[in-house]
Design a protein around this motif. Structure first.
Motif, PDB file in Angstrom:
ATOM      1  N   MET A  83      19.590 -33.015 -22.834  1.00 18.75           N
ATOM      2  CA  MET A  83      20.685 -32.246 -22.231  1.00 18.75           C
ATOM      3  C   MET A  83      21.048 -31.026 -23.075  1.00 18.75           C
ATOM      4  O   MET A  83      21.563 -30.048 -22.568  1.00 18.75           O
ATOM      5  N   THR A  84      20.766 -31.120 -24.396  1.00 19.83           N
ATOM      6  CA  THR A  84      21.043 -29.967 -25.256  1.00 19.83           C
ATOM      7  C   THR A  84      20.234 -28.765 -24.814  1.00 19.83           C
ATOM      8  O   THR A  84      20.739 -27.636 -24.739  1.00 19.83           O
ATOM      9  N   SER A  85      18.951 -29.010 -24.491  1.00 20.30           N
ATOM     10  CA  SER A  85      18.092 -27.924 -24.037  1.00 20.30           C
ATOM     11  C   SER A  85      18.617 -27.323 -22.738  1.00 20.30           C
ATOM     12  O   SER A  85      18.611 -26.097 -22.566  1.00 20.30           O
ATOM     13  N   ILE A  86      19.085 -28.161 -21.819  1.00 21.37           N
ATOM     14  CA  ILE A  86      19.638 -27.675 -20.556  1.00 21.37           C
ATOM     15  C   ILE A  86      20.884 -26.838 -20.812  1.00 21.37           C
ATOM     16  O   ILE A  86      21.076 -25.776 -20.196  1.00 21.37           O
ATOM     17  N   PHE A  87      21.722 -27.284 -21.731  1.00 24.39           N
ATOM     18  CA  PHE A  87      22.936 -26.536 -22.059  1.00 24.39           C
ATOM     19  C   PHE A  87      22.579 -25.152 -22.599  1.00 24.39           C
ATOM     20  O   PHE A  87      23.137 -24.136 -22.158  1.00 24.39           O
ATOM     21  N   VAL A  88      21.658 -25.097 -23.537  1.00 26.54           N
ATOM     22  CA  VAL A  88      21.281 -23.819 -24.145  1.00 26.54           C
ATOM     23  C   VAL A  88      20.621 -22.905 -23.123  1.00 26.54           C
ATOM     24  O   VAL A  88      20.946 -21.713 -23.028  1.00 26.54           O
ATOM     25  N   ARG A  89      19.698 -23.445 -22.353  1.00 26.17           N
ATOM     26  CA  ARG A  89      19.020 -22.648 -21.335  1.00 26.17           C
ATOM     27  C   ARG A  89      20.010 -22.125 -20.302  1.00 26.17           C
ATOM     28  O   ARG A  89      19.929 -20.978 -19.851  1.00 26.17           O
TER      29      ARG A  89
ATOM     30  N   TYR B 206      19.845 -26.708 -13.693  1.00 29.27           N
ATOM     31  CA  TYR B 206      18.908 -27.794 -13.946  1.00 29.27           C
ATOM     32  C   TYR B 206      17.473 -27.423 -13.540  1.00 29.27           C
ATOM     33  O   TYR B 206      17.262 -26.676 -12.582  1.00 29.27           O
ATOM     34  N   PRO B 207      16.490 -27.957 -14.260  1.00 27.46           N
ATOM     35  CA  PRO B 207      15.087 -27.709 -13.907  1.00 27.46           C
ATOM     36  C   PRO B 207      14.649 -28.552 -12.716  1.00 27.46           C
ATOM     37  O   PRO B 207      15.315 -29.516 -12.329  1.00 27.46           O
TER      38      PRO B 207
ATOM     39  N   PHE C 274      14.002 -36.496 -16.160  1.00 22.97           N
ATOM     40  CA  PHE C 274      15.040 -36.928 -17.100  1.00 22.97           C
ATOM     41  C   PHE C 274      15.004 -38.420 -17.411  1.00 22.97           C
ATOM     42  O   PHE C 274      15.693 -38.875 -18.321  1.00 22.97           O
ATOM     43  N   GLY C 275      14.230 -39.171 -16.637  1.00 21.52           N
ATOM     44  CA  GLY C 275      14.278 -40.615 -16.788  1.00 21.52           C
ATOM     45  C   GLY C 275      15.437 -41.232 -16.032  1.00 21.52           C
ATOM     46  O   GLY C 275      15.638 -42.444 -16.033  1.00 21.52           O
TER      47      GLY C 275
END
Length: 257
Positions: free
Chosen positions: A1-7, A198-199, A246-247
């Motif tokens: 989720m950190t990557s999603i936040f930054v992106r 979200y991707p 995301f699992g």
């Protein structure tokens, strides 16, 4: 989720930088025909979609493009996100939107809305405001434009019960134009009331057009049935994809009753 936040943070900053860039590029169109501005607006929409793909890894799958009729048209789209307020523009020759009249007060942005002859509506203006809006929309459609309208009136959470308003049926009946229903699952990728993006695969599906002249009740039943069935299907597809990525299925939308 950190990557999603930054992106998501990077995308949102760049999205508004890109908006300012295209606003400045469009300045010369004030002394040009409306088509010149619409070309710029479509370029902004396309570049914003591309940016979301590069930064957030959100791909877009457009289905049923061959079903889009030429000429005057009522485009009745599901509305889950801000995304479709700009992303549908590139597919129509002379797109037309209805906007909240307060937006016309925003420098440059509001001026462009007026320049391109979009239709402002006063939501507190009561029945008279809605009648005037429908009259103007009908006139513009009969001049060959494609009205992109959200029949539920406002953004709805993913899987919220449908709430189709009668206004779209009034415009459809008076314009004498066919209607193109549109289903989508944008709310899973650009949710309401959050900046997270979200991707995955965002799907827009253009459905079978409805001919002009259907009775109003039959028309509302037809668009709600086709849009909701297709939307349920492509939302399920996206949830399955997100579970793989995301699992689990991220909690990106809250169902309202």
């Amino acid at each position: 989720m950190t990557s999603i936040f930054v992106r998501s943070l990077i995308y949102n900053v760049l999205f508004y930088v890109l908006l300012v860039f295209w606003i400045l590029v469009a300045i010369p169109t004030f002394v040009m025909p409306p088509r010149a501005f619409m070309a710029i607006a479509k370029a902004w929409a396309t570049s914003s979609i591309w940016l979301m793909r590069i930064v957030c890894n959100t791909r877009v799958d457009y289905r049923g493009l061959e079903k889009i009729p030429a000429g005057p048209l009522v485009v009745a789209s599901k509305h889950q996100s801000m995304w479709e307020t700009f992303a549908l523009m590139p597919f129509f020759d002379r797109p037309l939107f209805i906007y909240k009249r307060e937006l016309a007060q925003i420098p440059f942005f509001g001026w462009y809305l007026k320049k391109s002859k979009m239709i402002g509506v006063d939501r507190d203006g009561g029945a008279r405001s809605l009648i005037d809006m429908a009259k103007r929309a009908t006139e513009e459609i009969q001049l060959g434009r494609q009205l992109i309208i959200f029949p539920e009136g406002t953004r709805r959470p993913v899987e919220a019960p449908p709430d189709y308003k009668p206004g779209v049926a009034q415009i459809y009946a008076k314009s004498g134009a066919p209607c193109l229903p549109v289903a989508l699952n944008s709310g899973l990728f650009w949710p309401r009331r959050t900046f997270l993006r979200y991707p995955g695969t965002l799907v827009v599906e253009f459905l079978d057009p409805l001919p002009a002249g259907l009775p109003r009740k039959e028309f509302i039943a037809a668009i709600s049935t086709s849009i909701e069935a297709a939307t349920d299907r492509i939302v399920a597809e996206a949830r399955a994809e997100q579970a793989t990525i995301f699992g689990r299925v991220p909690n990106v939308a809250v169902k309202e009753s």
